[in-house]
Scaffold this motif. Structure first.
Motif, PDB file in Angstrom:
ATOM      1  N   ARG D   6      -1.834   6.522  -6.327  1.00 50.03           N
ATOM      2  CA  ARG D   6      -1.001   5.377  -6.037  1.00 50.03           C
ATOM      3  C   ARG D   6      -1.567   4.629  -4.826  1.00 50.03           C
ATOM      4  O   ARG D   6      -2.517   5.068  -4.186  1.00 50.03           O
ATOM      5  CB  ARG D   6       0.430   5.826  -5.769  1.00 50.03           C
ATOM      6  CG  ARG D   6       1.141   6.225  -7.077  1.00 50.03           C
ATOM      7  CD  ARG D   6       2.511   6.739  -6.804  1.00 50.03           C
ATOM      8  NE  ARG D   6       2.466   7.816  -5.823  1.00 50.03           N
ATOM      9  CZ  ARG D   6       3.111   7.780  -4.656  1.00 50.03           C
ATOM     10  NH1 ARG D   6       3.872   6.753  -4.342  1.00 50.03           N
ATOM     11  NH2 ARG D   6       3.022   8.793  -3.807  1.00 50.03           N
ATOM     12  N   GLY D   8      -0.832   2.723  -1.120  1.00 49.48           N
ATOM     13  CA  GLY D   8       0.074   2.583   0.016  1.00 49.48           C
ATOM     14  C   GLY D   8      -0.060   1.184   0.599  1.00 49.48           C
ATOM     15  O   GLY D   8      -1.157   0.787   0.980  1.00 49.48           O
ATOM     16  N   ALA D  24       2.435  -6.085  -3.584  1.00 50.60           N
ATOM     17  CA  ALA D  24       3.328  -5.274  -4.417  1.00 50.60           C
ATOM     18  C   ALA D  24       3.511  -5.900  -5.796  1.00 50.60           C
ATOM     19  O   ALA D  24       3.423  -5.224  -6.834  1.00 50.60           O
ATOM     20  CB  ALA D  24       4.680  -5.108  -3.717  1.00 50.60           C
ATOM     21  N   GLY D  33       1.445   2.440  -9.417  1.00 51.28           N
ATOM     22  CA  GLY D  33       2.479   2.868  -8.493  1.00 51.28           C
ATOM     23  C   GLY D  33       2.104   2.571  -7.047  1.00 51.28           C
ATOM     24  O   GLY D  33       0.922   2.571  -6.701  1.00 51.28           O
ATOM     25  N   PHE D  34       3.106   2.316  -6.232  1.00 48.34           N
ATOM     26  CA  PHE D  34       2.811   2.040  -4.817  1.00 48.34           C
ATOM     27  C   PHE D  34       4.017   2.406  -3.963  1.00 48.34           C
ATOM     28  O   PHE D  34       5.127   2.565  -4.466  1.00 48.34           O
ATOM     29  CB  PHE D  34       2.434   0.559  -4.614  1.00 48.34           C
ATOM     30  CG  PHE D  34       3.533  -0.398  -4.973  1.00 48.34           C
ATOM     31  CD1 PHE D  34       4.480  -0.793  -4.028  1.00 48.34           C
ATOM     32  CD2 PHE D  34       3.623  -0.911  -6.264  1.00 48.34           C
ATOM     33  CE1 PHE D  34       5.479  -1.674  -4.365  1.00 48.34           C
ATOM     34  CE2 PHE D  34       4.636  -1.781  -6.607  1.00 48.34           C
ATOM     35  CZ  PHE D  34       5.570  -2.171  -5.661  1.00 48.34           C
ATOM     36  N   GLU D  35       3.783   2.538  -2.697  1.00 43.29           N
ATOM     37  CA  GLU D  35       4.854   2.725  -1.719  1.00 43.29           C
ATOM     38  C   GLU D  35       4.661   1.688  -0.629  1.00 43.29           C
ATOM     39  O   GLU D  35       3.536   1.252  -0.370  1.00 43.29           O
ATOM     40  CB  GLU D  35       4.805   4.140  -1.136  1.00 43.29           C
ATOM     41  CG  GLU D  35       3.496   4.464  -0.432  1.00 43.29           C
ATOM     42  CD  GLU D  35       3.411   5.901   0.053  1.00 43.29           C
ATOM     43  OE1 GLU D  35       3.941   6.803  -0.614  1.00 43.29           O
ATOM     44  OE2 GLU D  35       2.793   6.113   1.117  1.00 43.29           O
ATOM     45  N   ALA D  37       5.486   0.616   3.426  1.00 44.25           N
ATOM     46  CA  ALA D  37       5.943   1.177   4.696  1.00 44.25           C
ATOM     47  C   ALA D  37       5.703   0.182   5.828  1.00 44.25           C
ATOM     48  O   ALA D  37       4.728  -0.577   5.809  1.00 44.25           O
ATOM     49  CB  ALA D  37       5.220   2.485   4.992  1.00 44.25           C
ATOM     50  N   TYR D  51       1.061   8.993   8.694  1.00 46.10           N
ATOM     51  CA  TYR D  51       0.940   8.353   7.380  1.00 46.10           C
ATOM     52  C   TYR D  51      -0.478   8.510   6.839  1.00 46.10           C
ATOM     53  O   TYR D  51      -0.680   8.890   5.679  1.00 46.10           O
ATOM     54  CB  TYR D  51       1.306   6.873   7.481  1.00 46.10           C
ATOM     55  CG  TYR D  51       1.289   6.187   6.144  1.00 46.10           C
ATOM     56  CD1 TYR D  51       2.427   6.139   5.349  1.00 46.10           C
ATOM     57  CD2 TYR D  51       0.127   5.609   5.655  1.00 46.10           C
ATOM     58  CE1 TYR D  51       2.407   5.528   4.103  1.00 46.10           C
ATOM     59  CE2 TYR D  51       0.084   5.006   4.418  1.00 46.10           C
ATOM     60  CZ  TYR D  51       1.231   4.969   3.641  1.00 46.10           C
ATOM     61  OH  TYR D  51       1.207   4.380   2.404  1.00 46.10           O
ATOM     62  N   ARG D  58      -0.495  12.940  -0.562  1.00 47.03           N
ATOM     63  CA  ARG D  58       0.629  12.363  -1.325  1.00 47.03           C
ATOM     64  C   ARG D  58       0.149  11.638  -2.563  1.00 47.03           C
ATOM     65  O   ARG D  58       0.927  11.001  -3.262  1.00 47.03           O
ATOM     66  CB  ARG D  58       1.380  11.359  -0.448  1.00 47.03           C
ATOM     67  CG  ARG D  58       2.436  11.941   0.459  1.00 47.03           C
ATOM     68  CD  ARG D  58       3.471  10.882   0.886  1.00 47.03           C
ATOM     69  NE  ARG D  58       2.865   9.618   1.219  1.00 47.03           N
ATOM     70  CZ  ARG D  58       2.253   9.350   2.366  1.00 47.03           C
ATOM     71  NH1 ARG D  58       2.160  10.287   3.287  1.00 47.03           N
ATOM     72  NH2 ARG D  58       1.726   8.172   2.599  1.00 47.03           N
ATOM     73  N   ILE D  60      -2.086   9.123  -2.563  1.00 44.24           N
ATOM     74  CA  ILE D  60      -2.478   7.741  -2.294  1.00 44.24           C
ATOM     75  C   ILE D  60      -3.992   7.626  -2.445  1.00 44.24           C
ATOM     76  O   ILE D  60      -4.744   8.352  -1.782  1.00 44.24           O
ATOM     77  CB  ILE D  60      -2.071   7.332  -0.860  1.00 44.24           C
ATOM     78  CG1 ILE D  60      -0.556   7.385  -0.679  1.00 44.24           C
ATOM     79  CG2 ILE D  60      -2.616   5.940  -0.504  1.00 44.24           C
ATOM     80  CD1 ILE D  60       0.213   6.430  -1.564  1.00 44.24           C
TER      81      ILE D  60
ATOM     82  N   THR H 163      12.920   1.345   2.987  1.00 39.55           N
ATOM     83  CA  THR H 163      12.880   2.416   1.995  1.00 39.55           C
ATOM     84  C   THR H 163      14.214   2.504   1.251  1.00 39.55           C
ATOM     85  O   THR H 163      14.256   2.640   0.020  1.00 39.55           O
ATOM     86  CB  THR H 163      12.571   3.761   2.678  1.00 39.55           C
ATOM     87  OG1 THR H 163      11.360   3.621   3.413  1.00 39.55           O
ATOM     88  CG2 THR H 163      12.428   4.879   1.661  1.00 39.55           C
ATOM     89  N   GLY H 166      14.828  -1.002  -0.677  1.00 41.86           N
ATOM     90  CA  GLY H 166      13.783  -1.393  -1.620  1.00 41.86           C
ATOM     91  C   GLY H 166      13.260  -2.776  -1.311  1.00 41.86           C
ATOM     92  O   GLY H 166      13.928  -3.601  -0.683  1.00 41.86           O
TER      93      GLY H 166
END
Lengths: 187, 187, 187, 187, 187, 187, 187, 187
Positions: D6, D8, D24, D33-35, D37, D51, D58, D60, H163, H166
């Motif tokens: 994924r 980040g 995003a 997929g992404f997160e 932060a 991180y 994780r 990434i 987080t 969203g």
């Protein structure tokens, strides 16, 4: 000879049209035929290559290419044709004021030149194209001289109005009707 | 038609000759006639004006003007002629790396264009002049195409020598004799 | 997997070799296969296009392209391949210190990215290529971690020598033998 | 393999979200997929370090880090991970147009590279991440090729509409519905 | 109190020593204790963090950090300590003349300041450290005033020698022995 | 009137003499009296203030002040006198090519002007001083006109030698003896 | 003597009037006569030359010339007159913030100086003209000293109001009536 | 000890107050006493000199000086005091984005340092002043540490809200009440 040598106006995105439109308007003033195309050096590179390769055969005598940011379009076209390419660096509102596009266009390596005009200088690009085409077109050369005289007369008319009206009363751009061929957005 | 349309190479000081000489060499390669003049926009302005006014009448089809610092020469010439003017910004060793000359040349106001090439780009100025003159000169157009092919061949020869000799052994610029028309100082 | 994904190191002129050679040396350190090519976006554009189009098929996983001035090569390659292209802006000694090449490489339009590293940053381009390739190569990922540790150890060795010898006696770069994997030209 | 690797997306402040949001959106287009932060290299440095240290574990595969001004975030993350880090220089409206962030991101010392994209180039950062991840993900590679074709088609559709409607009638961005995968904010 | 508050001089590479050495010499002139360390924000980030975290406890009152290129070291240290950090942008010979390091150091986000001095300004960094430490050290404050007077006297001695010897005979830097506390590399 | 209005040439350090010496030489050519002083806006500020305050009373009609880096000297002097101050930005070899000094000198706030000349432009500063003083000195005005004519003649002599000798044989600066009043370091 | 030496305020386009008008207002404050003219170095070059040639004969003692972009006007005028020329670089909204005009004006070659003031610094140009003219005009010199005192008093009045009203209540520019001679747009 | 060492906040014009006000607000947060003054290095130079000379005697421990354009104020003050001077380059809206002020402030000659913070960085100037004063003030040092923790907590709160809510729902700056000591204008 102008109907044989037309001008190709190309740009990387239709968002460049508000600036590049000036080139078209200027060529119309001189009765020089032109075609307009949206071609991206990066998103439709094959179309750009094809455009450059076939330009001379289609009677294009000068190419005007506007681009912003990493403005590769003029240089990429120049690599595929010996037709003179005029590059117009566009200020794409990316924070660098167009200096990125200027460097990308003007700093070509020896062997493949591009003729750069000023940032957002689409009107001057067209006038340069007219000057180039007029080398083998006596009528166009005379039209260019007439344009220069009309332009000078327009500046002089403002100067005289300023003298007549005086500084406090004078409104820039106001009053004296714009002579045909004069540059309304003077600076 | 090349004997009718010659190129004027001008510069503000004879200290610009080491760079501007490249333009002369390149025009010689193509058999394009040229004249060289030292004219200062600021120290001999009348001579510069006279030069520009009479250029077309003398058969000059393109003017190449090199200047450094507050590089006014190309713009001053352009103000007095409709012959296309190509400006070569020179890095005059004044600390700004030629960006002062570049801005002074390229940022012309609408109405009077100058075609800028890269900093110290005298060779490209000459190639651009050839491209412009070849619009009405079939032989020159073919010579320009031949030059492009020879240039490509020269790059390819280096590429092949690199493949043949391998990275550790390869010396840039060495070995393969420079083909006529190739640019020895390639970059 | 490294033998499947090799790296293509390309540059516009053999005069770029002294800088770009660092990329090759670094890949050799990691045992990553590579090929070196001289390709000009402007002088041999067809070869550049052909190179980019066929890169993935030849097993090239990352392209490293060095260019100076109006540095179009990385962007032109990126337009013809989905293989990640890393651009190395070169200071071509043209007065602008490489900022022209940096802007030409990094300011790509949305849709076709180029990954820029620092001016003359050929070594970092290779390390970035290794990091990218190591995403699907466990051995390479471990080699990269080892390199980082060796690199840290090399900096620490200098720091300790400085403490031991004291400031007046210390000679930068001298003494402590360079650990394998350390960067000799540290900065 | 995309669910394993994924992306980040991190930024130093929530005020960077309006630009970084584009990354995003682009990853969503590709199903990657992404997160997201908010991590400050200076205000929450421990969190940033943590991180970066844990990113690979994780899953990434690529980190996209946006930062303005003295944009240390991408470099700080890169110091703690071998996962490729893409830096997005942000124009923080501080007068320098983002060139401060660009220099802070791209001029990394040898040994720890960051891949820089253009100023505010969040979309290209995501596309570069997709290109990197697609090295070991056949489906993603095909999706990227499809995207490129759709993008080219979108430019071509505009070009054709311009030809059909003519210059005076054409409104940039108007008319032709945006194809999925096309870049609405074309430039 | 000077023996309690010492100065930490740190730099990212031992190649920065020739410039940063000036800071040490200047502190010696004032009898201010100092320690010198080579710490890389990117190659030995843990050491840099540890250094900053423990600085205050070790009696460090001011940190002087020199860095070139993407000069993150001062900002990274500042993130981990409330001890004032003075950043010295170094011209790392990378073509940008140190402006990259200057922007990377000075444009810190609100909340975590760094005090920047001029490019290669290691001597001034030390003098600024002395000024800061002299806030709570009466003796140091007096030494600083003495230094300023000696410095003024040194400039005046040159001025007087120039008047006495006359312009043609005067050799910059020659003659008048350098007074203690005078700045030999005057500019 | 020239013996009443003399020129003050000041600089912040004797290391500026090699450049500022040109101003003295030029004033000597015109028989304009001058005094030379080393005064630092920062290291001997009281002397600088005193110099400016008493300049008019000593018969100084124009002040020429050279400074590099944060070039405050011209502005500081201008704050204490109504005598016109000409600022010469010096390229102090600090990496920024003198653009720091140029900005520091030219961007004065409204109310207290400084007249800036080009980077290292000490000769032009002197010529500007002569032009200013000649407003109330008929003899000086004539000398300035003679200088301009001699200067034009010198450029023309080079131009003619170039025509006579031809490009290949011509050596810049060689041959034609320098006429009095000519600028030997022509650019 | 002020009625003999008047000031010429010239600019390349009437669009420059909103900025250049400040010069006229300032001269009016001092009772210095002036004339205003619109003259383009490129569109009406003959008029510009004629203006410069005849300026001294018309009693013009100083010329103030404002120009943007490739700002040739001040330099072109300076080439044709020995009257001091003050150049005002204008930010013509072309993306470069006026730095193009600044370089074009200030970087004149040795032999023909122009006195540059700050970007859009029309007011300072007028104050510099007053300082120059006051060299041979005792009354004007006294008026300039009075202006400086009034200006200082105006700044002091603000400072005192700030102290009296306190920071939270103070509104910049509000309250204390502007004294004659004060600069309303203080910066 | 904070009541003994107060901070002097000075600026060249009351038009600088909207930015410089931030420094006052920040010092209030920490309970550090301060005085605010409008002092022009060029329009009221005597007042500026007097201010600097008497600052230490009045208990001023740090001077924060904001200035735009040719920003001489910090350097002029530093020349007359050994109290540390922090310079805040202001973007005075003059087209150069504050880089003129930055260079004028940071490039001080060796011997008289100024501590520069970022463009418009008044808040950081105050935080730097607090850090300096806390060297001899245990309570202030603790307050600074508390501030850093609160600041980190504020960033973390945003990160957690992002987080929780969203990406699509999150509004920058919204929601989570600003903790005391948090930086509302984060980035």
């Amino acid at each position: 000879m102008t109907d044989r040598h037309r001008v190709g106006i190309v740009m990387g995105s239709d968002s460049d049209l508000p600036v590049m439109r000036e080139a078209a308007k200027t060529l119309e003033q001189f009765g020089v035929g032109f075609e307009v195309a949206v071609l991206s050096a990066h998103r439709t590179p094959d179309d750009a290559v094809e455009y450059a390769r076939t330009a001379a055969g289609r009677g294009i005598g000068v190419i005007i290419a506007g681009a912003g940011g990493a403005a590769h379009l003029p240089g990429v076209l120049a690599a595929y044709t010996t037709v003179p390419v005029i590059g117009v660096p566009l200020d794409a509102g990316k924070g660098l004021g167009g200096v990125d596009a200027l460097y990308s266009i003007v700093q070509m390596p020896p062997g493949v030149p591009v003729a750069a005009v000023g940032i957002n200088g689409a009107r001057n690009a067209a006038l340069l194209a007219v000057a180039i085409l007029s080398l083998c077109d006596q009528h166009l050369r005379e039209a260019l001289r007439d344009f220069r005289h009309a332009q000078a007369a327009s500046v002089r008319a403002k100067a005289e109005r300023l003298t007549a009206e005086g500084l406090p009363a004078y409104v820039p751009g106001g009053g004296a009707g714009n002579a045909p061929g004069g540059n309304r957005r003077s600076r």
